[in-house]
Design an enzyme around this catalytic site. Sequence first.
Site, mmCIF file in Angstrom:
data_model
loop_
_atom_site.group_PDB
_atom_site.id
_atom_site.type_symbol
_atom_site.label_atom_id
_atom_site.label_comp_id
_atom_site.label_asym_id
_atom_site.label_seq_id
_atom_site.Cartn_x
_atom_site.Cartn_y
_atom_site.Cartn_z
ATOM 1 C CG HIS A 162 -1.965 -1.026 1.233
ATOM 2 N ND1 HIS A 162 -2.933 -1.073 0.261
ATOM 3 C CD2 HIS A 162 -2.216 -2.073 2.073
ATOM 4 C CE1 HIS A 162 -3.753 -2.095 0.500
ATOM 5 N NE2 HIS A 162 -3.324 -2.733 1.596
ATOM 6 C CB CYS A 164 -2.478 3.607 -3.799
ATOM 7 S SG CYS A 164 -3.714 2.358 -4.231
#
Length: 459
Positions: free
Chosen positions: A293, A335
Amino acid sequence: MTAKVGDNKLRKLAACVGIIQSVTWIVMSMICIILYYSPVISNNYSSYMELIQLTIYGYFLYTSEEVFPNQTFTGTVFNVFMWFYVLLDVLWLIVSIYLLFKNTPRALKAWSHCTLLVSLWDFITFVILGADYNKCLDYAETTFNQVVFQEVCANAILPVFIIAAKGFTLWIFNIALGVILERKSRQLSQKSKPEESHDQLSPSPYADTYKMDHSKRGIAVIFNHVDFSHPECSRREGSDKDRDDLVEMFHDLNFNVSVHNDLTAHDIASELIKVSRMDHTDSDCLAIVVMSHGNNGKLYARDREYPTRTIWEYFTANNCPTLAGKPKLLFVQACRGSCLHSAATLHYQTGGVEEDSSSVDAYYSIPVMADILVMYSTVEGYYSYRDPGKGAYFIKSLVKEMKQYHKTKDLLTILTFVNREVAVDFTSYEPGSPEQCGHKQICSIVSMLTRLVYFNKRI
């Protein structure tokens, strides 16, 4: 020439071994020499230790004539041998001290040769003492004073015989160190001659391509994150498939692959530091993949976030000299924000070919940042998609295009094809989240490469 940490430890160990042993044998040899020139001691003894001292003294350090037929080590001969020991061990001591402070091919070679010479002299002494011991026992069986001669054999020759051996373990250790350092000296000598060292030669300043024909392709490090200890990061289903596909791809490209799953931020930094301290002299390049992430300027480890720049800051030319001038290829599947790419429809004619004439961004950086390429799965501020069953589309496209074109295309061309496939073929689909459906994704390439990278070049 920069030596590896392990080599420095071995060098210092060898130097300390040489200093300790040489001083020990210098002292023992000088004691024998001094006793040889000392007055005769009494023939009386009251203990077994005094008997040993007396027989050793009488046999080696005083008697100048043969005690039994064909005796080799008379007192005079033994004294000469002790003087040779002193000279050899003084030389060994000097060379060992020199090696302790100098890591040069000459120092390594001098120590190895001197150590092997001392070991050879030990072996010669050992063989002669063994032969004299057998002669003494044989003569004892033929003489009427058998008990006395057996005492001479047991108490004079045998102890010195054992001392001269110094233990076979010590011999083997000395010889092994000598051989190893001799090889190290040859390696350093070869590396100190650029014209003879193929792997250390850099390409000319204006060469079009990187030198990709070293003896090794290089190491590929994969940081795969699935589970996290902090609640804001969900489980990354499908990442293990991406990991396995990347391992296969890097093996096809002849990389030495190192995989790490769910590391903490501290462990990631430790691993990066370890890789940066490796000797990459014989390697073409370095590849690092992080799948986790992320958000603007940061990535998530298992326990906490860390700056994205951590991935490459250990591999700049000043931090990792053996990778200077070589491509450092970094791929980030994460991301970089929460914005979503909208889709735009383009019209084209079936069978036609549309050439992309868009300009390419130019990057300028200080020299230590040269030769680094970072490819992100998405542009800054935007979301990066991953299918829980099939993995991330960026990784899937990267593996597919690299396998298809690595033998014919340069790296930036291949990555452009990856961009194209992700941009054209991917459209988000989240059955449970209608607002996440119908969106696009585009990768981002930040290149400080100064040449083209071809993976088809091998020795």
